[in-house]
Design a protein around this motif. Structure first.
Motif, PDB file in Angstrom:
ATOM      1  N   VAL A  75       8.325  41.887  51.967  1.00 30.09           N
ATOM      2  CA  VAL A  75       9.518  41.387  52.662  1.00 30.09           C
ATOM      3  C   VAL A  75      10.432  40.696  51.667  1.00 30.09           C
ATOM      4  CG1 VAL A  75      10.374  39.874  54.485  1.00 30.09           C
ATOM      5  CG2 VAL A  75       8.232  41.119  54.804  1.00 30.09           C
ATOM      6  N   LEU A  76      11.720  41.026  51.759  1.00 26.97           N
ATOM      7  CA  LEU A  76      12.779  40.356  51.009  1.00 26.97           C
ATOM      8  C   LEU A  76      13.673  39.641  52.014  1.00 26.97           C
ATOM      9  CD1 LEU A  76      14.667  39.748  48.579  1.00 26.97           C
ATOM     10  CD2 LEU A  76      15.705  42.008  48.961  1.00 26.97           C
ATOM     11  N   MET A 101      19.050  44.360  43.884  1.00 25.81           N
ATOM     12  CA  MET A 101      17.702  43.814  43.792  1.00 25.81           C
ATOM     13  C   MET A 101      16.717  44.679  44.570  1.00 25.81           C
ATOM     14  SD  MET A 101      16.386  40.020  44.838  1.00 25.81           S
ATOM     15  CE  MET A 101      14.629  39.616  44.739  1.00 25.81           C
ATOM     16  N   ALA A 102      17.104  45.132  45.756  1.00 24.92           N
ATOM     17  CA  ALA A 102      16.221  45.978  46.558  1.00 24.92           C
ATOM     18  C   ALA A 102      15.938  47.307  45.868  1.00 24.92           C
ATOM     19  CB  ALA A 102      16.839  46.209  47.938  1.00 24.92           C
ATOM     20  N   GLY A 126      13.538  51.620  41.256  1.00 21.68           N
ATOM     21  CA  GLY A 126      14.658  51.865  40.356  1.00 21.68           C
ATOM     22  C   GLY A 126      14.741  53.323  39.908  1.00 21.68           C
ATOM     23  N   PRO A 127      14.993  53.557  38.615  1.00 24.94           N
ATOM     24  CA  PRO A 127      15.153  54.935  38.122  1.00 24.94           C
ATOM     25  C   PRO A 127      13.872  55.751  38.180  1.00 24.94           C
ATOM     26  CG  PRO A 127      15.120  53.378  36.289  1.00 24.94           C
ATOM     27  CD  PRO A 127      15.173  52.554  37.548  1.00 24.94           C
ATOM     28  N   ASN A 128      12.717  55.104  38.293  1.00 26.01           N
ATOM     29  CA  ASN A 128      11.468  55.854  38.394  1.00 26.01           C
ATOM     30  C   ASN A 128      11.252  56.463  39.781  1.00 26.01           C
ATOM     31  OD1 ASN A 128      10.756  55.127  35.736  1.00 26.01           O
ATOM     32  ND2 ASN A 128       9.946  53.171  36.441  1.00 26.01           N
ATOM     33  N   ARG A 129      11.942  55.930  40.765  1.00 28.70           N
ATOM     34  CA  ARG A 129      11.771  56.405  42.147  1.00 28.70           C
ATOM     35  C   ARG A 129      12.995  57.154  42.633  1.00 28.70           C
ATOM     36  NH1 ARG A 129       9.095  54.246  46.773  1.00 28.70           N
ATOM     37  NH2 ARG A 129       9.081  55.918  48.326  1.00 28.70           N
ATOM     38  N   LEU A 130      14.164  56.663  42.310  1.00 29.99           N
ATOM     39  CA  LEU A 130      15.404  57.259  42.821  1.00 29.99           C
ATOM     40  C   LEU A 130      15.977  58.210  41.779  1.00 29.99           C
ATOM     41  CD1 LEU A 130      16.827  53.966  44.317  1.00 29.99           C
ATOM     42  CD2 LEU A 130      15.896  55.879  45.604  1.00 29.99           C
ATOM     43  N   LEU A 162      16.377  35.618  48.318  1.00 32.56           N
ATOM     44  CA  LEU A 162      17.608  35.665  47.543  1.00 32.56           C
ATOM     45  C   LEU A 162      18.564  34.593  48.037  1.00 32.56           C
ATOM     46  CD1 LEU A 162      19.224  37.203  45.344  1.00 32.56           C
ATOM     47  CD2 LEU A 162      20.139  38.653  47.179  1.00 32.56           C
ATOM     48  N   SER A 163      18.879  33.636  47.149  1.00 31.99           N
ATOM     49  CA  SER A 163      19.833  32.570  47.472  1.00 31.99           C
ATOM     50  C   SER A 163      21.193  32.914  46.908  1.00 31.99           C
ATOM     51  CB  SER A 163      19.335  31.235  46.909  1.00 31.99           C
ATOM     52  OG  SER A 163      18.117  30.846  47.511  1.00 31.99           O
TER      53      SER A 163
END
Length: 481
Positions: A412-413, A288-289, A295-299, A432-433
């Motif tokens: 914040v997550l 999720m983070a 996602g693929p656009n940054r990493l 996130l539960s």
């Protein structure tokens, strides 16, 4: 009678070396066995000379394209007997069975009224035996037609052998698109469609106009259903104070913290140990983070100079161990991770083992808030809170870490945040539960649910009728009812 052939349009094939000539007959000399063409075309290209003369020995095949004068008789020969005769279709037949015609032979040309005409008042610019290649076509050259005849005693043209079949059926006239379109009555057809839609209550019929069909569906709704969908597939023994729903409409009720503890204890008794739950939680939270970070656009390998930075704020409890597990997976995916964990004399065994693994990733571990970045980071993951120990919020390190998170201006997550009634020191944008959600307050932000691998029968042991709402995913968003 050679003058009878003056003005006729002919095509003369002189073999593969000389090629094919077309033109209007200007003269025929029976004595010298020659024939002359005016305005000649060579292999479909107009010649630069006004007239070309051919000897009978060079002519391999002759075809009459158009007869300008009405001749019904074959001109009689005035010379000696010949060994070869040009047939009405232009093919030569050898009487003696020899290969080529002798020099003293006289070509006898028989007019053929059944030969197809090309353009009125002109000659066809296409030689019958010319190769169908773009390099030898003129600007006005059309597609050649095959007459179905073979060259006597000579090898057939390779293009005719490969591509010549079926060319006799090509129509001479172009298709009349406008005339054919005029036969289509659009007004009548659309009137018929409109009447069928009115009879079908707005649903467009795919069959006869009077046939009714089911309502049309969107691309994600066109699914054959064997029975109606039950959206409340999870039943809990005690109705929680809050209910959520998934994107597909399934109802996910919240459970109390006491029922949540009983569920985890039952799962641990069946082999789903704390270490396995920590690993599953870390994987889901890191996934999720990574999505939140771009996602693929940054990493990507091309973006190594802009690696995202994540700050992890962890406490000395199970929720802190979950955050450390998440940080290890993020560091393995080339994310700059800065882990904040205060120094304690005694820590949980799970935290010790997770810290040992995290140290192998190259991530940074700090125990003082002053060592955290002063500039905003890409994401803050909050694991400071504990469900059972609320006294930690009074500790100086907790307040300092919460103040740093609120002042950093980064999203914040929160992982496994506490239930409603407990104030959130750090305002989260996402929470996130695990397994089933707790009744979270509004300060928890957007709620997500992750699958930590609890089997259905374990849910049943604690009195929960459970059907997985995750579908093909391990992390799904929840919407407040």
């Amino acid at each position: 009678m050679a003058a009878d052939w003056i003005g006729c349009l002919v095509s003369i094939h002189c073999g593969p070396t000389l090629g094919v000539y077309q033109g209007e007959v200007s003269s025929v000399d029976q004595t010298s066995q020659t024939i002359s063409l005016r305005h000649p075309f060579h292999n479909g290209v107009k010649c630069t000379v006004p007239e070309v003369t051919f000897s009978a020995m060079d002519i391999k095949d002759l075809k009459i394209l158009e007869i300008r004068k009405s001749s019904t008789e074959v001109p009689k020969q005035n010379g000696p007997d010949t060994n070869s005769t040009l047939t009405p279709h232009g093919g030569r037949k050898d009487k003696g069975g020899g290969g080529g015609a002798p020099v003293n032979s006289t070509p006898v040309m028989v007019p053929n009224k059944t030969e197809p005409k090309t353009q009125e008042g002109g000659m066809s610019p296409v030689p019958h035996y010319s190769k169908r290649s773009s390099s030898c076509r003129g600007p006005n050259q059309a597609t050649p037609k095959k007459n179905g005849l073979k060259n006597g005693g000579h090898m057939k043209n390779k293009d005719d052998e490969c591509f010549g079949d079926g060319m006799d059926d090509v129509p001479d006239e172009d298709f009349d698109f406008e005339g054919n379109l005029a036969l289509f009555d659009k007004a009548a057809v659309f009137s018929q469609i409109d009447s069928s839609e009115r009879r079908g209550n707005g649903a467009r019929s795919r069959g006869t106009p009077g046939e009714q069909t089911p309502s049309r569906y969107r691309h994600d709704e066109n699914i054959l259903e064997a029975k109606p969908v039950v959206y409340r597939q999870i039943m809990v023994p005690q109705n929680g104070t809050k209910e959520y729903s998934t994107d597909s409409g399934l109802v996910v009720p919240s459970i109390s913290f006491e029922l949540h503890k009983r569920l985890l204890a039952a799962a641990e008794s069946h082999g789903l140990s704390l270490e396995r739950r920590l690993e599953m939680t870390g994987i889901c939270a890191s996934q999720m983070a990574l999505t939140l970070l771009g996602g693929p656009n940054r990493l990507t390998p091309k973006n190594v100079h802009q690696r995202p930075t994540v700050a992890l704020l962890c406490g000395p409890h199970v929720q802190g161990a979950q955050g450390i597990s998440c940080g290890r997976h993020l560091a393995n995916h080339e994310v700059e991770v800065i882990l904040f964990l205060p120094n304690f004399v005694k820590m949980l065994e799970a935290i010790t083992s997770e810290l040992a693994l995290f140290g192998k990733t190259g991530g940074k571990l700090v125990s003082n808030v002053k060592d955290l970045p002063e500039t905003p980071v890409d994401l803050v993951i909050n694991c400071l809170d504990s469900h059972e120990n609320g006294f930690l919020r009074e500790q100086p390190w907790y307040k300092a870490a919460a103040d740093w998170a609120n002042q950093n201006r980064a999203p914040v997550l929160s992982i496994d945040p506490p239930v409603s009634g407990q104030a959130h020191a750090v305002e989260a944008k996402w929470s996130l539960s695990l397994g089933l959600p707790l009744p979270l307050s509004d300060g928890a932000g957007r709620v997500y649910l992750c699958d930590i691998g609890i089997p259905r029968q374990v849910f049943q042991e604690v009195g929960i009728k459970y059907h997985s709402p995750f579908g093909c995913k391990f992390v799904i968003p929840l919407h407040s009812e």
